[in-house]
Design an enzyme around this catalytic site. Sequence first.
Site, PDB file in Angstrom:
ATOM      1  N   CYS A 145       0.826  -1.209   0.000  1.00 22.66           N
ATOM      2  CA  CYS A 145       0.000   0.000   0.000  1.00 22.66           C
ATOM      3  C   CYS A 145       0.868   1.271   0.000  1.00 22.66           C
ATOM      4  CB  CYS A 145      -0.985  -0.019   1.156  1.00 22.66           C
ATOM      5  SG  CYS A 145      -2.320   1.187   0.954  1.00 22.66           S
ATOM      6  N   HIS A 182      -3.892  -5.077   0.422  1.00 22.37           N
ATOM      7  CA  HIS A 182      -3.481  -5.475   1.769  1.00 22.37           C
ATOM      8  C   HIS A 182      -3.507  -6.997   1.959  1.00 22.37           C
ATOM      9  CE1 HIS A 182      -3.155  -1.510   3.674  1.00 22.37           C
ATOM     10  NE2 HIS A 182      -4.026  -1.157   2.738  1.00 22.37           N
ATOM     11  N   GLU A 207      -1.774  -8.683   3.909  1.00 20.89           N
ATOM     12  CA  GLU A 207      -1.557  -9.046   5.318  1.00 20.89           C
ATOM     13  C   GLU A 207      -2.871  -9.311   6.057  1.00 20.89           C
ATOM     14  OE1 GLU A 207      -2.736  -4.842   5.616  1.00 20.89           O
ATOM     15  OE2 GLU A 207      -1.432  -5.940   4.236  1.00 20.89           O
TER      16      GLU A 207
END
Length: 257
Positions: A112, A220, A222
């Site tokens: 990001c 994202h 994660e």
Amino acid sequence: MSQPLVAVSADVRELNNHTWHATPQQYLAAAVSGAGIFPLIVPSFGERLDLDRLLLAVDGVMITGSGSNVHPSMYGGDSSEANGPYDPARDSTTLPLIRKAIDQAVPLLAICRGLQELNVALGGTLAAEIQEQPGKLDHRAPPSDSRDARFALRQTVTVKAGSFLFDVLGATKIKVNSVHRQAVGRLAPQLQAEAVAEDGTVEAVTVRNSRDFALGVQWHPEYWVKSDAPSACIFRAFGNAVRARAAKRSGILGAAG
């Protein structure tokens, strides 16, 4: 299992009348569970840090997302308050760290804001408030009190066939959770686009002629690393690259000893 050390970027925040250098847990947890690595948060002290010494001690670098934006003075953009908030201390640390990691062939994963820092570090620019530009989608998170809803996998990106990212994912279409107001403006000459959104927004990049793993994604991975296959693939590939470098360095050091 061996957990090689990986340097992780830090935001500078004011909390409870103290200045904190901090990283959201989501990135750290994904590094441990998804990549099998040991994340070390690097304070944002800019030129006061010996980054070359840091890169001798770690086998990877992860640049996280953040609620702040790269300061436009770094790429000749509009420095108005509307394009903030900013974190110049982070910029002064991550931009040189990114350049050094690439130069020294240290595996790099940029997420990001991290992708935006990667682009700026190598000479690219950023476009602000892309949702206001004609023909562009709204890449911001949908309004919700639920974090899962805000980070839902809702946008489709097209991955370039035969690209590095295609090799990692094994797919040309995936759903991602882009939640950004800014995006790549002019792509840095040293970068190549690996994936784009339906409106043409660059959503993933790699470094041309990189000597090791060097990937930036605008979404994202994660957040859903435990349940989303593409997210898991990205962190697993990064972890494998980090371990390969650690093993190589261990062999070199062993031979030298």
